[in-house]
Scaffold this motif. Structure first.
Motif, PDB file in Angstrom:
ATOM      1  N   LEU A 130      39.843 -56.562 -12.779  1.00  0.00           N
ATOM      2  CA  LEU A 130      39.108 -57.798 -13.449  1.00  0.00           C
ATOM      3  C   LEU A 130      40.199 -58.716 -14.068  1.00  0.00           C
ATOM      4  CD1 LEU A 130      36.549 -55.525 -14.592  1.00  0.00           C
ATOM      5  CD2 LEU A 130      35.747 -57.510 -13.162  1.00  0.00           C
ATOM      6  N   VAL A 131      40.176 -59.936 -13.075  1.00  0.00           N
ATOM      7  CA  VAL A 131      41.374 -60.978 -13.644  1.00  0.00           C
ATOM      8  C   VAL A 131      40.222 -62.195 -14.178  1.00  0.00           C
ATOM      9  CG1 VAL A 131      43.167 -62.415 -13.020  1.00  0.00           C
ATOM     10  CG2 VAL A 131      42.961 -60.332 -12.025  1.00  0.00           C
ATOM     11  N   HIS A 132      40.445 -62.470 -15.408  1.00  0.00           N
ATOM     12  CA  HIS A 132      39.664 -63.857 -15.828  1.00  0.00           C
ATOM     13  C   HIS A 132      40.406 -64.964 -15.559  1.00  0.00           C
ATOM     14  CE1 HIS A 132      42.862 -64.339 -19.116  1.00  0.00           C
ATOM     15  NE2 HIS A 132      42.917 -63.099 -19.305  1.00  0.00           N
ATOM     16  N   GLY A 133      39.541 -66.259 -15.965  1.00  0.00           N
ATOM     17  CA  GLY A 133      39.946 -67.427 -15.656  1.00  0.00           C
ATOM     18  C   GLY A 133      40.746 -68.057 -17.027  1.00  0.00           C
ATOM     19  N   ILE A 134      41.030 -69.188 -16.886  1.00  0.00           N
ATOM     20  CA  ILE A 134      41.797 -70.098 -17.863  1.00  0.00           C
ATOM     21  C   ILE A 134      40.970 -70.082 -19.172  1.00  0.00           C
ATOM     22  CG2 ILE A 134      40.787 -72.413 -17.120  1.00  0.00           C
ATOM     23  CD1 ILE A 134      43.718 -73.174 -18.136  1.00  0.00           C
ATOM     24  N   VAL A 135      41.521 -69.894 -20.351  1.00  0.00           N
ATOM     25  CA  VAL A 135      40.873 -69.862 -21.796  1.00  0.00           C
ATOM     26  C   VAL A 135      39.949 -68.800 -21.679  1.00  0.00           C
ATOM     27  CG1 VAL A 135      40.233 -71.174 -23.616  1.00  0.00           C
ATOM     28  CG2 VAL A 135      41.467 -72.437 -21.850  1.00  0.00           C
ATOM     29  N   CYS A 136      40.220 -67.584 -21.207  1.00  0.00           N
ATOM     30  CA  CYS A 136      39.418 -66.187 -21.335  1.00  0.00           C
ATOM     31  C   CYS A 136      40.283 -65.160 -21.547  1.00  0.00           C
ATOM     32  CB  CYS A 136      38.849 -66.055 -20.143  1.00  0.00           C
ATOM     33  SG  CYS A 136      37.359 -67.124 -19.963  1.00  0.00           S
ATOM     34  N   ASN A 137      39.770 -64.058 -22.228  1.00  0.00           N
ATOM     35  CA  ASN A 137      40.547 -62.837 -22.315  1.00  0.00           C
ATOM     36  C   ASN A 137      39.424 -61.762 -21.730  1.00  0.00           C
ATOM     37  OD1 ASN A 137      38.718 -61.859 -24.308  1.00  0.00           O
ATOM     38  ND2 ASN A 137      40.351 -62.600 -25.894  1.00  0.00           N
ATOM     39  N   ARG A 138      39.952 -60.517 -21.783  1.00  0.00           N
ATOM     40  CA  ARG A 138      39.352 -59.410 -21.232  1.00  0.00           C
ATOM     41  C   ARG A 138      37.993 -59.367 -21.723  1.00  0.00           C
ATOM     42  NH1 ARG A 138      39.316 -54.525 -22.659  1.00  0.00           N
ATOM     43  NH2 ARG A 138      39.918 -53.506 -20.560  1.00  0.00           N
ATOM     44  N   GLY A 139      37.648 -59.858 -22.955  1.00  0.00           N
ATOM     45  CA  GLY A 139      36.329 -59.750 -23.452  1.00  0.00           C
ATOM     46  C   GLY A 139      35.146 -60.514 -22.694  1.00  0.00           C
ATOM     47  N   PHE A 140      35.580 -61.271 -21.918  1.00  0.00           N
ATOM     48  CA  PHE A 140      34.770 -62.270 -20.677  1.00  0.00           C
ATOM     49  C   PHE A 140      33.916 -61.076 -20.070  1.00  0.00           C
ATOM     50  CE2 PHE A 140      33.769 -63.809 -16.654  1.00  0.00           C
ATOM     51  CZ  PHE A 140      33.135 -64.928 -17.003  1.00  0.00           C
ATOM     52  N   TRP A 141      34.737 -60.060 -19.706  1.00  0.00           N
ATOM     53  CA  TRP A 141      33.949 -59.081 -18.685  1.00  0.00           C
ATOM     54  C   TRP A 141      33.255 -57.785 -19.199  1.00  0.00           C
ATOM     55  CZ3 TRP A 141      34.653 -61.065 -14.085  1.00  0.00           C
ATOM     56  CH2 TRP A 141      35.328 -61.750 -13.596  1.00  0.00           C
ATOM     57  N   ASN A 142      32.969 -57.779 -20.570  1.00  0.00           N
ATOM     58  CA  ASN A 142      32.489 -56.708 -21.068  1.00  0.00           C
ATOM     59  C   ASN A 142      31.097 -56.256 -20.650  1.00  0.00           C
ATOM     60  OD1 ASN A 142      34.483 -56.152 -23.068  1.00  0.00           O
ATOM     61  ND2 ASN A 142      33.363 -57.489 -24.624  1.00  0.00           N
ATOM     62  N   PRO A 143      29.987 -57.123 -20.147  1.00  0.00           N
ATOM     63  CA  PRO A 143      28.935 -56.602 -19.347  1.00  0.00           C
ATOM     64  C   PRO A 143      29.282 -55.995 -18.027  1.00  0.00           C
ATOM     65  CG  PRO A 143      28.492 -58.563 -20.167  1.00  0.00           C
ATOM     66  CD  PRO A 143      29.979 -58.491 -20.277  1.00  0.00           C
ATOM     67  N   TRP A 144      30.274 -56.339 -17.408  1.00  0.00           N
ATOM     68  CA  TRP A 144      30.761 -55.730 -16.124  1.00  0.00           C
ATOM     69  C   TRP A 144      31.421 -54.279 -16.546  1.00  0.00           C
ATOM     70  CZ3 TRP A 144      30.835 -61.008 -16.889  1.00  0.00           C
ATOM     71  CH2 TRP A 144      30.136 -61.887 -15.677  1.00  0.00           C
ATOM     72  N   LEU A 145      32.415 -54.513 -17.508  1.00  0.00           N
ATOM     73  CA  LEU A 145      33.078 -53.193 -17.883  1.00  0.00           C
ATOM     74  C   LEU A 145      32.128 -52.043 -18.283  1.00  0.00           C
ATOM     75  CD1 LEU A 145      35.904 -54.727 -19.970  1.00  0.00           C
ATOM     76  CD2 LEU A 145      36.107 -53.925 -17.460  1.00  0.00           C
ATOM     77  N   ALA A 146      30.915 -52.523 -18.808  1.00  0.00           N
ATOM     78  CA  ALA A 146      29.984 -51.406 -19.323  1.00  0.00           C
ATOM     79  C   ALA A 146      29.346 -50.768 -18.247  1.00  0.00           C
ATOM     80  CB  ALA A 146      28.857 -52.054 -20.264  1.00  0.00           C
ATOM     81  N   ARG A 147      29.183 -51.687 -17.057  1.00  0.00           N
ATOM     82  CA  ARG A 147      28.464 -50.975 -15.953  1.00  0.00           C
ATOM     83  C   ARG A 147      29.337 -50.103 -15.128  1.00  0.00           C
ATOM     84  NH1 ARG A 147      26.815 -56.476 -13.905  1.00  0.00           N
ATOM     85  NH2 ARG A 147      25.777 -56.921 -15.969  1.00  0.00           N
ATOM     86  N   LEU A 148      30.804 -50.648 -15.003  1.00  0.00           N
ATOM     87  CA  LEU A 148      31.852 -49.831 -14.464  1.00  0.00           C
ATOM     88  C   LEU A 148      31.873 -48.512 -15.033  1.00  0.00           C
ATOM     89  CD1 LEU A 148      34.212 -52.598 -13.347  1.00  0.00           C
ATOM     90  CD2 LEU A 148      32.952 -51.291 -11.831  1.00  0.00           C
ATOM     91  N   GLU A 149      31.819 -48.317 -16.261  1.00  0.00           N
ATOM     92  CA  GLU A 149      32.305 -47.252 -17.249  1.00  0.00           C
ATOM     93  C   GLU A 149      30.852 -46.429 -16.997  1.00  0.00           C
ATOM     94  OE1 GLU A 149      34.311 -47.618 -21.269  1.00  0.00           O
ATOM     95  OE2 GLU A 149      32.177 -47.925 -21.689  1.00  0.00           O
ATOM     96  N   ALA A 150      29.768 -46.788 -16.903  1.00  0.00           N
ATOM     97  CA  ALA A 150      28.725 -46.065 -16.468  1.00  0.00           C
ATOM     98  C   ALA A 150      28.532 -45.540 -15.357  1.00  0.00           C
ATOM     99  CB  ALA A 150      27.361 -46.839 -16.796  1.00  0.00           C
ATOM    100  N   GLN A 151      29.141 -46.074 -14.244  1.00  0.00           N
ATOM    101  CA  GLN A 151      29.357 -45.745 -12.757  1.00  0.00           C
ATOM    102  C   GLN A 151      30.229 -44.926 -12.635  1.00  0.00           C
ATOM    103  OE1 GLN A 151      29.315 -49.276 -10.857  1.00  0.00           O
ATOM    104  NE2 GLN A 151      27.167 -49.950 -11.211  1.00  0.00           N
ATOM    105  N   GLY A 152      31.145 -44.520 -13.761  1.00  0.00           N
ATOM    106  CA  GLY A 152      32.195 -43.786 -13.539  1.00  0.00           C
ATOM    107  C   GLY A 152      33.399 -44.279 -12.663  1.00  0.00           C
ATOM    108  N   CYS A 153      33.455 -45.734 -12.736  1.00  0.00           N
ATOM    109  CA  CYS A 153      34.553 -46.154 -11.650  1.00  0.00           C
ATOM    110  C   CYS A 153      35.721 -46.579 -12.593  1.00  0.00           C
ATOM    111  CB  CYS A 153      33.962 -47.490 -11.442  1.00  0.00           C
ATOM    112  SG  CYS A 153      34.944 -48.519 -10.130  1.00  0.00           S
TER     113      CYS A 153
END
Length: 181
Positions: A130-153
């Motif tokens: 996951l690569v965020h856009g300008i003026v963002c950091n990896r925290g932007f992706w938290n909902p997606w990261l939670a889903r990926l984590e739950a799926q074992g990805c």
């Protein structure tokens, strides 16, 4: 390179310049709200409250201006125009999500989900970078990261820093993430 369960790609960064910048901005906004309310409350509690809301949600006024300009930008667009109600709802959702992302996830929760390259169910499966856009950091992706984590990805969410650098300056970071996944 085989990694231990739960290992992360080269270790997640220990700090985020953007997180510190956003936290400092939030502190400045909080100081401005307190100063305004302290000065105005004895004169007019209603103006004190309205001013505090205006200071705290100032970004929503800029969003409102953008939404008001939407009809001017859609010349020749064959898609049906959004109704005033749809635009109002979109403005409200965007205002709320801006607060969630820029005043919570990015400054304070960007380390919530560490990169995941190994662990239960990860071996031999495809992963996501996951690569965020300008003026963002990896925290932007938290909902997606939670889903990926739950799926074992397997996943890596990069932090592109320095924040205002050219995208070309981040190639090594992205390449390393892709190679790791």
């Amino acid at each position: 390179m085989r990694q231990a369960p739960g290992a992360i790609l080269g270790g997640m960064p220990k700090s985020s310049t953007l997180a510190r910048l956003e936290a400092a901005i939030l502190l400045g906004v909080a100081v401005a709200v307190v100063a305004w309310v302290s000065w105005m409350a004895p004169r007019s509690p209603v103006l004190a409250l309205l001013g505090a809301v205006a200071i705290a949600l100032g970004h929503s006024f800029f969003l409102a201006a953008e939404f008001l300009l939407v009809p001017l930008t859609r010349r020749g667009d064959p898609a049906p125009a959004a109704s005033a109600r749809e635009l109002l709802r979109a403005w409200w959702v965007e205002t709320w999500l801006d607060v969630v992302v820029f005043a919570w996830r990015q400054p304070f929760r960007w380390r919530r989900h560490p990169d995941r390259l190994a662990g239960p169910g990860v071996h031999g499966r495809r992963g996501v970078v996951l690569v965020h856009g300008i003026v963002c950091n990896r925290g932007f992706w938290n909902p997606w990261l939670a889903r990926l984590e739950a799926q074992g990805c397997a996943f890596v969410a990069v932090n592109l820093e320095p924040v205002f650098a050219s995208i070309d300056d981040h190639l090594e970071c992205v390449d390393k993430a892709v190679a790791g996944v």
